[in-house]
Design a protein around this motif. Sequence first.
Motif, PDB file in Angstrom:
ATOM      1  N   ASP A  75       2.839 -29.121  26.048  1.00 18.99           N
ATOM      2  CA  ASP A  75       2.411 -30.139  27.023  1.00 18.99           C
ATOM      3  C   ASP A  75       2.464 -31.549  26.427  1.00 18.99           C
ATOM      4  N   GLY A  76       2.813 -31.646  25.145  1.00 17.20           N
ATOM      5  CA  GLY A  76       3.086 -32.937  24.533  1.00 17.20           C
ATOM      6  C   GLY A  76       1.930 -33.617  23.838  1.00 17.20           C
ATOM      7  N   PHE A  77       0.769 -32.942  23.738  1.00 17.20           N
ATOM      8  CA  PHE A  77      -0.393 -33.658  23.190  1.00 17.20           C
ATOM      9  C   PHE A  77      -0.084 -34.354  21.866  1.00 17.20           C
ATOM     10  N   TRP A  78       0.519 -33.609  20.906  1.00 17.99           N
ATOM     11  CA  TRP A  78       0.708 -34.210  19.569  1.00 17.99           C
ATOM     12  C   TRP A  78       1.754 -35.315  19.609  1.00 17.99           C
ATOM     13  N   ALA A  79       2.758 -35.148  20.460  1.00 20.37           N
ATOM     14  CA  ALA A  79       3.778 -36.205  20.584  1.00 20.37           C
ATOM     15  C   ALA A  79       3.131 -37.483  21.146  1.00 20.37           C
ATOM     16  N   PHE A  80       2.310 -37.311  22.175  1.00 19.71           N
ATOM     17  CA  PHE A  80       1.648 -38.474  22.773  1.00 19.71           C
ATOM     18  C   PHE A  80       0.666 -39.102  21.769  1.00 19.71           C
ATOM     19  N   GLU A  81       0.031 -38.243  20.973  1.00 20.21           N
ATOM     20  CA  GLU A  81      -0.938 -38.744  19.994  1.00 20.21           C
ATOM     21  C   GLU A  81      -0.211 -39.573  18.913  1.00 20.21           C
ATOM     22  N   MET A  82       0.977 -39.107  18.513  1.00 15.74           N
ATOM     23  CA  MET A  82       1.745 -39.869  17.502  1.00 15.74           C
ATOM     24  C   MET A  82       2.189 -41.205  18.090  1.00 15.74           C
ATOM     25  N   GLU A  83       2.562 -41.170  19.352  1.00 11.39           N
ATOM     26  CA  GLU A  83       2.954 -42.411  20.036  1.00 11.39           C
ATOM     27  C   GLU A  83       1.753 -43.363  20.088  1.00 11.39           C
ATOM     28  N   ARG A  84       0.584 -42.797  20.416  1.00 16.71           N
ATOM     29  CA  ARG A  84      -0.647 -43.620  20.505  1.00 16.71           C
ATOM     30  C   ARG A  84      -0.978 -44.237  19.152  1.00 16.71           C
ATOM     31  N   ARG A  85      -0.584 -43.535  18.072  1.00 19.68           N
ATOM     32  CA  ARG A  85      -0.876 -44.049  16.728  1.00 19.68           C
ATOM     33  C   ARG A  85       0.247 -44.951  16.220  1.00 19.68           C
ATOM     34  N   GLY A  86       1.071 -45.415  17.096  1.00 19.09           N
ATOM     35  CA  GLY A  86       2.002 -46.495  16.749  1.00 19.09           C
ATOM     36  C   GLY A  86       3.428 -46.088  16.458  1.00 19.09           C
ATOM     37  N   ALA A  87       3.774 -44.793  16.563  1.00 17.96           N
ATOM     38  CA  ALA A  87       5.144 -44.369  16.244  1.00 17.96           C
ATOM     39  C   ALA A  87       6.157 -45.205  17.026  1.00 17.96           C
ATOM     40  N   ALA A  88       7.243 -45.551  16.340  1.00 18.78           N
ATOM     41  CA  ALA A  88       8.278 -46.356  17.003  1.00 18.78           C
ATOM     42  C   ALA A  88       9.038 -45.488  18.003  1.00 18.78           C
ATOM     43  N   GLU A  89       9.179 -44.200  17.664  1.00 16.06           N
ATOM     44  CA  GLU A  89       9.934 -43.292  18.514  1.00 16.06           C
ATOM     45  C   GLU A  89       9.412 -41.876  18.247  1.00 16.06           C
TER      46      GLU A  89
ATOM     47  N   TYR B 168      -6.644 -24.884  25.036  1.00 20.83           N
ATOM     48  CA  TYR B 168      -7.295 -25.391  23.823  1.00 20.83           C
ATOM     49  C   TYR B 168      -7.684 -26.855  23.999  1.00 20.83           C
ATOM     50  N   ASP B 169      -8.776 -27.233  23.350  1.00 17.90           N
ATOM     51  CA  ASP B 169      -9.253 -28.613  23.411  1.00 17.90           C
ATOM     52  C   ASP B 169      -8.595 -29.388  22.262  1.00 17.90           C
ATOM     53  N   LEU B 170      -7.480 -30.026  22.564  1.00 16.35           N
ATOM     54  CA  LEU B 170      -6.700 -30.673  21.501  1.00 16.35           C
ATOM     55  C   LEU B 170      -7.345 -31.961  21.005  1.00 16.35           C
ATOM     56  N   GLU B 171      -8.164 -32.583  21.841  1.00 14.92           N
ATOM     57  CA  GLU B 171      -8.834 -33.803  21.366  1.00 14.92           C
ATOM     58  C   GLU B 171      -9.835 -33.448  20.271  1.00 14.92           C
ATOM     59  N   ASP B 172     -10.500 -32.309  20.439  1.00 11.74           N
ATOM     60  CA  ASP B 172     -11.411 -31.850  19.389  1.00 11.74           C
ATOM     61  C   ASP B 172     -10.607 -31.551  18.118  1.00 11.74           C
ATOM     62  N   THR B 173      -9.446 -30.893  18.283  1.00 12.77           N
ATOM     63  CA  THR B 173      -8.614 -30.562  17.112  1.00 12.77           C
ATOM     64  C   THR B 173      -8.183 -31.827  16.380  1.00 12.77           C
ATOM     65  N   ALA B 174      -7.815 -32.853  17.154  1.00 11.17           N
ATOM     66  CA  ALA B 174      -7.325 -34.094  16.526  1.00 11.17           C
ATOM     67  C   ALA B 174      -8.413 -34.752  15.670  1.00 11.17           C
ATOM     68  N   ARG B 175      -9.681 -34.458  15.979  1.00 13.23           N
ATOM     69  CA  ARG B 175     -10.760 -35.010  15.150  1.00 13.23           C
ATOM     70  C   ARG B 175     -10.968 -34.177  13.891  1.00 13.23           C
ATOM     71  N   ARG B 176     -10.410 -32.964  13.861  1.00 14.04           N
ATOM     72  CA  ARG B 176     -10.653 -32.056  12.729  1.00 14.04           C
ATOM     73  C   ARG B 176      -9.556 -32.091  11.667  1.00 14.04           C
ATOM     74  N   ILE B 177      -8.401 -32.673  11.993  1.00 18.08           N
ATOM     75  CA  ILE B 177      -7.303 -32.648  11.014  1.00 18.08           C
ATOM     76  C   ILE B 177      -6.855 -34.086  10.721  1.00 18.08           C
ATOM     77  N   PRO B 178      -6.374 -34.311   9.497  1.00 19.82           N
ATOM     78  CA  PRO B 178      -6.059 -35.694   9.092  1.00 19.82           C
ATOM     79  C   PRO B 178      -4.647 -36.137   9.483  1.00 19.82           C
ATOM     80  N   LEU B 179      -4.360 -36.107  10.788  1.00 17.72           N
ATOM     81  CA  LEU B 179      -3.117 -36.741  11.244  1.00 17.72           C
ATOM     82  C   LEU B 179      -3.236 -38.222  10.859  1.00 17.72           C
ATOM     83  N   PRO B 180      -2.183 -38.830  10.276  1.00 17.07           N
ATOM     84  CA  PRO B 180      -2.329 -40.229   9.836  1.00 17.07           C
ATOM     85  C   PRO B 180      -2.830 -41.138  10.965  1.00 17.07           C
ATOM     86  N   ASP B 181      -3.797 -42.016  10.628  1.00 14.75           N
ATOM     87  CA  ASP B 181      -4.353 -42.933  11.641  1.00 14.75           C
ATOM     88  C   ASP B 181      -3.263 -43.823  12.207  1.00 14.75           C
TER      89      ASP B 181
END
Length: 283
Positions: free
Chosen positions: A68-82, A41-54
């Motif tokens: 494979d960790g996409f959403w975990a890495f994406e949350m980290e990229r969006r500033g998560a402390a942990e 699945y193309d998770l980058e496309d999905t991330a543009r379609r759903i309102p995960l907090p900026d």
Amino acid sequence: MRSPDPGTGAAPAGDLAAEVARARWYHGMTLPGGVVTPGDYDLEDTARRIPLPDSLAGKRCLDVGTRDGFWAFEMERRGAAEVVGIDVEDPGLLDFPLPRPAIEGESRENLDRRNLAFAVAHRALGSRVERRLISVYDITPEEVGEFDFAFIGTILLHLRNPVDALAAVRGVLRRDGRLMSNDGISVPLTLLRRGEPAAEVVMQPGRPFWYLPNLAGRRRMVEAAGFQVECAGGPYLMRYGAGWQHPAARVTPRQPGIMLQRLVLRRGAPHSWVIAHPHPQAP
Ligand SMILES: C[S@@+](CC[C@H](N)C(=O)[O-])C[C@H]1O[C@@H](n2cnc3c(N)ncnc32)[C@H](O)[C@@H]1O
């Protein structure tokens, strides 16, 4: 062999491409140096379609069924402390309906290739995400601590007890925490029985899903697990990625809206999302 990047510890792009080729990818994502993983699945496309907090700045986040960790890495990229990503490794712990898909009989080598995907992406991104092997049904504050934000993606449809899984997630969320569920949905029931909770009972060969609810049904499940829904959206299509190899439109004539299903499944997997917080009166 060239040296790793001193900033991230990541493998140089040439080596990374070779590592990526050794792994089995579910998440299509871009790693440093422009290396794209051949995910189902193309998770980058999905991330543009759903309102995960900026911004998840300062938040402690949970990714349920991280794969494979996409959403975990994406949350980290969006500033998560942990960020903690949980998953199960033993195919026997996946409570897919019978007859079980091929994964049960998968060789150790194939399972290792699946696990390698998270490890390769984690290293390439210089990530601090912690991957824990624990079933969602077993998470408690004692085991994993408490979280400000939890993401649970494309897993409820595979679980025998999706409401129990959601309730377990609520059990590790802070009172002011937030849940985002992003999961498979029945398009025909969403369109034909709009606003009325309903679900397809699937459980058939080639479709390892228990229930595919419509959007109202998904909302109802989240509420039944002790959440108050803030907003919801979909259906939208989670687009197939470069690794998608299965024949599309694995549907049988008994399913509702067969023509619609065929058309939709050719391009991706129908999903919907729900954002909710623990109900103040929930135990
Ligand atoms: C279809 S993948 C979805 C991956 C990712 N969450 C996403 O949204 O793209 C389902 C993932 O859930 C994991 N999983 C299945 N049963 C689980 C359980 N009981 N507890 C934790 N993870 C589980 C699987 O191993 C797999 O990694």
